[in-house]
Design a protein around this motif. Structure first.
Motif, PDB file in Angstrom:
ATOM      1  N   ALA A 126       0.825  -1.201   0.000  1.00  0.00           N
ATOM      2  CA  ALA A 126       0.000   0.000   0.000  1.00  0.00           C
ATOM      3  C   ALA A 126       0.859   1.251   0.000  1.00  0.00           C
ATOM      4  O   ALA A 126       1.937   1.275   0.610  1.00  0.00           O
ATOM      5  CB  ALA A 126      -0.919   0.006   1.228  1.00  0.00           C
ATOM      6  N   ALA A 127       0.367   2.275  -0.654  1.00  0.00           N
ATOM      7  CA  ALA A 127       1.040   3.567  -0.570  1.00  0.00           C
ATOM      8  C   ALA A 127       1.020   4.071   0.870  1.00  0.00           C
ATOM      9  O   ALA A 127       2.037   4.535   1.393  1.00  0.00           O
ATOM     10  CB  ALA A 127       0.365   4.569  -1.498  1.00  0.00           C
ATOM     11  N   VAL A 128      -0.130   3.971   1.533  1.00  0.00           N
ATOM     12  CA  VAL A 128      -0.253   4.352   2.941  1.00  0.00           C
ATOM     13  C   VAL A 128      -1.025   3.255   3.664  1.00  0.00           C
ATOM     14  O   VAL A 128      -2.188   3.000   3.353  1.00  0.00           O
ATOM     15  CB  VAL A 128      -0.982   5.704   3.103  1.00  0.00           C
ATOM     16  CG1 VAL A 128      -1.121   6.059   4.587  1.00  0.00           C
ATOM     17  CG2 VAL A 128      -0.260   6.810   2.352  1.00  0.00           C
ATOM     18  N   ARG A 129      -0.382   2.605   4.600  1.00  0.00           N
ATOM     19  CA  ARG A 129      -1.035   1.568   5.404  1.00  0.00           C
ATOM     20  C   ARG A 129      -1.167   2.079   6.839  1.00  0.00           C
ATOM     21  O   ARG A 129      -0.188   2.495   7.456  1.00  0.00           O
ATOM     22  CB  ARG A 129      -0.239   0.262   5.394  1.00  0.00           C
ATOM     23  CG  ARG A 129      -0.939  -0.879   6.161  1.00  0.00           C
ATOM     24  CD  ARG A 129      -0.117  -2.152   6.112  1.00  0.00           C
ATOM     25  NE  ARG A 129      -0.002  -2.643   4.756  1.00  0.00           N
ATOM     26  CZ  ARG A 129      -0.850  -3.497   4.167  1.00  0.00           C
ATOM     27  NH1 ARG A 129      -1.882  -3.934   4.859  1.00  0.00           N
ATOM     28  NH2 ARG A 129      -0.658  -3.897   2.931  1.00  0.00           N
ATOM     29  N   ILE A 130      -2.394   2.017   7.354  1.00  0.00           N
ATOM     30  CA  ILE A 130      -2.680   2.517   8.701  1.00  0.00           C
ATOM     31  C   ILE A 130      -3.190   1.356   9.545  1.00  0.00           C
ATOM     32  O   ILE A 130      -4.286   0.848   9.322  1.00  0.00           O
ATOM     33  CB  ILE A 130      -3.728   3.649   8.652  1.00  0.00           C
ATOM     34  CG1 ILE A 130      -3.281   4.746   7.689  1.00  0.00           C
ATOM     35  CG2 ILE A 130      -3.968   4.215  10.044  1.00  0.00           C
ATOM     36  CD1 ILE A 130      -4.393   5.702   7.299  1.00  0.00           C
ATOM     37  N   ASN A 131      -2.399   0.932  10.504  1.00  0.00           N
ATOM     38  CA  ASN A 131      -2.793  -0.134  11.425  1.00  0.00           C
ATOM     39  C   ASN A 131      -3.051   0.469  12.801  1.00  0.00           C
ATOM     40  O   ASN A 131      -2.165   0.498  13.653  1.00  0.00           O
ATOM     41  CB  ASN A 131      -1.697  -1.206  11.516  1.00  0.00           C
ATOM     42  CG  ASN A 131      -1.645  -2.089  10.289  1.00  0.00           C
ATOM     43  OD1 ASN A 131      -2.358  -1.841   9.317  1.00  0.00           O
ATOM     44  ND2 ASN A 131      -0.809  -3.105  10.319  1.00  0.00           N
ATOM     45  N   PHE A 132      -4.258   0.993  12.962  1.00  0.00           N
ATOM     46  CA  PHE A 132      -4.708   1.577  14.220  1.00  0.00           C
ATOM     47  C   PHE A 132      -4.304   3.054  14.314  1.00  0.00           C
ATOM     48  O   PHE A 132      -3.158   3.405  14.556  1.00  0.00           O
ATOM     49  CB  PHE A 132      -4.160   0.802  15.412  1.00  0.00           C
ATOM     50  CG  PHE A 132      -4.716   1.230  16.756  1.00  0.00           C
ATOM     51  CD1 PHE A 132      -6.008   1.704  16.908  1.00  0.00           C
ATOM     52  CD2 PHE A 132      -3.921   1.135  17.903  1.00  0.00           C
ATOM     53  CE1 PHE A 132      -6.500   2.082  18.149  1.00  0.00           C
ATOM     54  CE2 PHE A 132      -4.403   1.499  19.149  1.00  0.00           C
ATOM     55  CZ  PHE A 132      -5.690   1.967  19.274  1.00  0.00           C
ATOM     56  N   ALA A 133      -5.278   3.889  14.135  1.00  0.00           N
ATOM     57  CA  ALA A 133      -5.152   5.329  14.381  1.00  0.00           C
ATOM     58  C   ALA A 133      -6.515   5.809  14.841  1.00  0.00           C
ATOM     59  O   ALA A 133      -7.542   5.328  14.359  1.00  0.00           O
ATOM     60  CB  ALA A 133      -4.706   6.070  13.126  1.00  0.00           C
TER      61      ALA A 133
END
Length: 537
Positions: free
Chosen positions: A173-180
């Motif tokens: 992914a270009a931007v991976r967010i795991n919990f925000a």
């Protein structure tokens, strides 16, 4: 004579042997406090102070690591002056209350095999959380085909992150967010801007997931996300926006278009997410602009369908589609609500096989007409045309195992200026039966209930094998309720002790109920076609 710099920038005293620690600085303004030139200059820190090379020639790994260590202890703002910074290992910029920004366009040229930009509070709650940080400015992240995700964010809360991404590993992914939680994102992932070409095309634009159980990406705001041209063109795989474990996030304006994969995907693990005025068009036709399996997803004034064959599929629970324009709409969900929606903008159609669908002012641009209330499609068959030789119409209500109420209308429109015949009833449904609460019979038609059936049977694949019929009559069209029986199972064919159902499953021999059906009976020799509709209320 001591050397000093006043607030107007005037240097006084002897210049020879000038030292920033010995030089005083007096800011302008009443009450200003005297300080040293060194202290004043250190109020803002530049990566150049640590030896970073803005030309992109000399690797900056050590300089960036040292800059990171310094701001972690001082909480000073860190500035990247305009230029290109080459490195192979990203510092972990996940620092409480860090303030990282640019002066001009900055290219982060990543040559390693991991994350190009790492913003990480850690893998577990025991490691911790990061709050109140800012990673904003005019950052352009240029990764490579051997890398993983371009930007990796984990457990970052109450913060702001703004980045442009020009590439990453082709399966990442270009931007991976795991919990925000409650973090604001300003993300651009686009191969369509001038001088902005992917170094390696991401499979996903924005990918939202969890760190661990009950640690989803939640209550975040994505302002004007621009996702264009991501996905694997060879396999039509990937999505512009992918929500795996995401709750109550808002995406406002922006676009997810021209992707070799799809536009927006919402998994069944996600809930309460909202998309406002998002542009979704020219995505891979095989996947579509929207594929929603989530719970209570809301789409407000979105645009889908920039190509013939483009589609949006709603297969979740209680989705709300309000306003906006679509091409093909496929609804297979439960409780989907369509309100002020236009469809068919490229010759598309609406297919509704969902349950408990509701609608208001759904406009078919091809035919130039408003559709009838989509409730009529939700509990099928709910519109029944009776052959001229038949005097009884039968409606089967699906049983979801709980208590529901239905309005049942039956009517026979006659010629112009001639009164119509009609009948009306309110039906209550519990886990095993239907009952008439109130009814108004017409002069020539009335509503009753069939006896239903109580029996013992087993199901193998789509075959219902009955061993004992305790009471009533088994009929085609009846829904079946019983332990282990899939909700919505319906008899579609058969007779005697062998029947066919609509859903493949395995159920060992058990007691089952086929709740009574709605019967609309015509009297006094009426043989014309009758319309009967049941709407959940």
């Amino acid at each position: 004579m001591p050397v000093s710099i006043d607030g107007a920038g005037v240097l006084t005293g002897v210049v020879s042997g000038l030292s920033s620690t010995a030089s005083s600085f007096l800011p302008a303004g009443t009450g200003a406090t005297l300080t040293t030139a060194q202290a004043k200059l250190r109020e803002q820190v530049s990566v150049l102070d640590f030896g970073a090379d803005p030309t992109g020639v000399i690797p900056c790994d050590t300089a960036l690591a040292n800059a990171r260590t310094y701001i972690a202890s001082t909480k000073a703002q860190l500035v990247f002056p305009a230029g290109t910074y080459t490195y192979s290992v990203s510092p972990n910029w996940g620092i409480n209350f860090a303030d990282i920004t640019t002066s001009g366009l900055v290219t982060l040229n990543y040559t390693g095999v991991g994350f190009a930009v790492l913003i990480d509070a850690g893998a577990t709650p025991a490691v911790g959380y990061v709050y109140g940080m800012r990673f904003v400015g005019n950052f352009q992240v240029k990764s490579n085909a051997l890398a993983t995700d371009a930007v990796f964010v984990r457990s970052i809360h109450h913060s702001k992150i703004a980045l442009r991404v020009t590439g990453c590993g082709p399966t990442y992914a270009a931007v991976r967010i795991n919990f925000a939680v409650c973090t604001e994102f300003d993300i651009v992932v686009s191969g369509g801007e001038p001088n902005f070409v992917y170094a390696a095309t991401p499979r996903y634009g924005i990918y939202c997931d969890q760190r661990g159980p009950a640690e989803q990406t939640a209550a975040c705001i994505f302002t004007n996300p621009i996702i264009e041209g991501v996905g694997d063109s060879a396999s039509n795989n990937g999505w512009g926006i992918y929500l795996e474990n995401a709750v109550q996030n808002t995406f406002t304006a922006g676009t997810s278009e021209g992707n070799s994969g799809g536009g927006v995907y919402i998994s069944a693990n996600s809930a309460f997410n909202t998309f406002n005025k998002l542009d979704l068009e020219v995505n891979a036709l095989a996947i579509g602009d929207i594929l929603d399996f989530g719970n209570l997803t809301t789409f407000n004034e979105c645009l889908s369908g920039g190509a013939v064959g483009s589609k949006s599929t709603f297969s979740g629970t209680n989705a709300v589609v309000s306003g906006g324009t679509y091409n093909n709409i496929y609804n297979t969900g439960v409780g989907t609500n369509f309100n002020n929606v236009v469809y068919g903008n490229n010759g598309g159609a609406l297919s509704n096989t969902g349950t408990f669908t509701s609608s208001s002012r759904v406009y078919n641009v091809n035919a130039g007409v408003y559709e009838q209330n989509l409730n009529a499609f939700s509990i099928g068959p709910v519109i029944v045309s009776v052959p001229t030789s038949t005097t009884t119409t039968v409606l089967s209500l699906p049983n979801t195992g709980g208590t529901r109420f239905y309005q049942v209308f039956a009517y026979l429109p006659l010629a112009s200026n001639t009164p119509a015949y009609s009948a009306y009833a309110i039906i209550t449904q519990d886990s095993t039966s239907n009952r008439i609460m109130t009814q108004v019979d017409g002069s020539r038609m009335f509503i009753t209930l069939s006896s239903g059936a109580l029996f013992t049977a087993a199901i193998s694949a789509t075959t219902l094998t009955v061993s004992v019929v305790a009471s009533g009559t088994i009929e085609i069209g009846q829904f079946i309720v019983g332990a282990g029986v899939t909700v919505g199972t319906k008899i579609t064919a058969g007779s005697g002790l062998s029947w066919t159902v609509n859903t493949s499953q395995t159920v060992l021999s058990t007691s089952m109920v086929a709740p009574s059906q709605i019967q609309v009976t015509q009297t006094s020799g009426i043989t014309q076609n009758v319309t009967a509709v049941a709407n959940p209320i």
